[in-house]
Design an enzyme around this catalytic site. Structure first.
Site, mmCIF file in Angstrom:
data_model
loop_
_atom_site.group_PDB
_atom_site.id
_atom_site.type_symbol
_atom_site.label_atom_id
_atom_site.label_comp_id
_atom_site.label_asym_id
_atom_site.label_seq_id
_atom_site.Cartn_x
_atom_site.Cartn_y
_atom_site.Cartn_z
ATOM 1 C CE LYS A 54 40.072 97.369 -43.137
ATOM 2 N NZ LYS A 54 39.168 96.295 -42.719
ATOM 3 C CD GLN A 98 36.452 95.890 -40.316
ATOM 4 O OE1 GLN A 98 36.818 96.520 -41.304
ATOM 5 N NE2 GLN A 98 37.257 95.066 -39.662
ATOM 6 C CG ASP A 121 37.836 91.567 -46.460
ATOM 7 O OD1 ASP A 121 39.011 91.983 -46.446
ATOM 8 O OD2 ASP A 121 37.057 91.678 -45.495
#
Ligand code: NDP
Length: 293
Positions: A54, A98, A121
């Protein structure tokens, strides 16, 4: 009939070009690039690979990447303090924690602490609510990537019969909401669904997000249907380690009109959708129109 293979890398590269093209105007207006902060707690090997990918992708596209690697033993309060600092930092437009987090941390409390307008997200309850209410917001990356591929492949989705197999907060539910917003007639299937084969057979669009290797059989696919396989399953076959999806690819490819492979389908679009969300969050925070999709 042999189906068209939906190449996630090609779709991702098209989206990447649109993101990059939006950045010069953003920079001219704000004097900086959009910034994405990624927080990793602990040393889960798969998570370490994802976080590195990422950061790399953000930099490649011309965005700024801030990476935070915290010890496995990080306390809930220390993690919340970091999120509060990132919320307040104007250079940070997107924050991603994460998942999965180590067991002693409260995932819902951590996600809820992120400023919803930086929640790239799309997992904050405010963004889930916006999606369910048809309001603009940040949408979970995997379903967003699936929708973009479906629209690029099919054009209009309106009136199509779609089935989403799986109802997780991460994939199934937001996917169903996105298809509904496109005026599909949506069936959401799950582990208690009766006669799944018949329901899949009725669908023009099949999105499989189950986490069971090849459980959607090729014979269930309606001729000409478009199949998006979200599943990533590591299996061993004929003595070889392999990655397979939730759809029996070889057989489904006989009847589907178009199908995503695993790997090389949904995966590359998921990470690019995250980049899109970071760019979008940056533009919206600075009251600029988001990059075109
Ligand atoms: P979850 O385990 O959270 O959800 C799985 C869903 O599938 C549940 O709703 C479950 O139903 C349903 N299900 C399980 N067994 C069956 C069955 N036999 N028949 C019908 N439905 C069933 O998984 P996720 O949604 O997080 O992920 C799904 C898959 O997608 C995984 O393989 C994951 O690795 C992959 N993935 C891939 C991504 C990518 O970038 N390509 C990103 C995210 C996920 P119930 O609710 O009743 O238990």
């Amino acid at each position: 009939m042999t189906s068209r293979i939906i190449d996630g890398k090609v779709h991702a590269s098209t989206l990447g070009e649109k993101i990059s093209a939006s950045l010069p105007a953003f920079r001219a207006k704000t004097g900086r690039a959009p910034g994405l902060a990624v927080v990793l707690v602990g040393h889960d090997p798969a998570s370490e690979v994802y976080v590195a990918a990422k950061g790399r992708m953000a930099r490649q596209l011309g965005m700024e990447s801030f990476e935070f690697k915290l010890a496995e033993t990080t306390s809930q309060q220390d993690l919340l303090d970091l999120i509060a600092r990132l919320n307040a930092d104007d250079r940070v437009d997107g924050i991603l924690v994460q998942l999965p987090l180590p067991g002693h941390l409260d995932t819902l409390a951590v996600i809820s602490a992120i400023d919803p307008d930086k929640d790239v997200d799309g997992l904050h309850l405010v963004n889930a609510g916006r999606l369910a209410s048809g309001l603009p917001g940040l949408v979970s990356c995997t379903p967003l990537g699936c929708l973009l591929m479906l629209k690029a492949e099919l054009g209009q989705l309106s009136g199509k019969d779609a089935i989403v197999v799986g109802r997780s907060i991460l994939v199934g539910k937001p996917m169903a909401q996105l298809l509904l917003a496109e005026n599909c007639t949506v069936t959401i299937a799950h582990s208690r669904t009766h006669d799944l084969p018949a329901k899949v057979r009725a669908a023009d669009i099949v999105v499989a997000a189950v986490g069971q290797p090849e459980m959607i059989r090729g014979a269930w696919i309606k001729p000409g249907a478009t199949v998006i396989d979200v599943g990533i399953n590591r299996i061993e076959r004929d003595g070889r380690k392999r990655l397979v999806g939730d759809v029996e690819f070889a057989a489904a490819a006989h009847s589907a009109g178009a199908i995503t492979p695993v790997p090389g389908g949904v995966g590359p679009m998921t990470i690019m959708s995250l980049m899109y969300n970071a760019a979008r969050a940056a533009h919206v925070r600075k009251e600029l129109p988001p990059p075109e999709l």
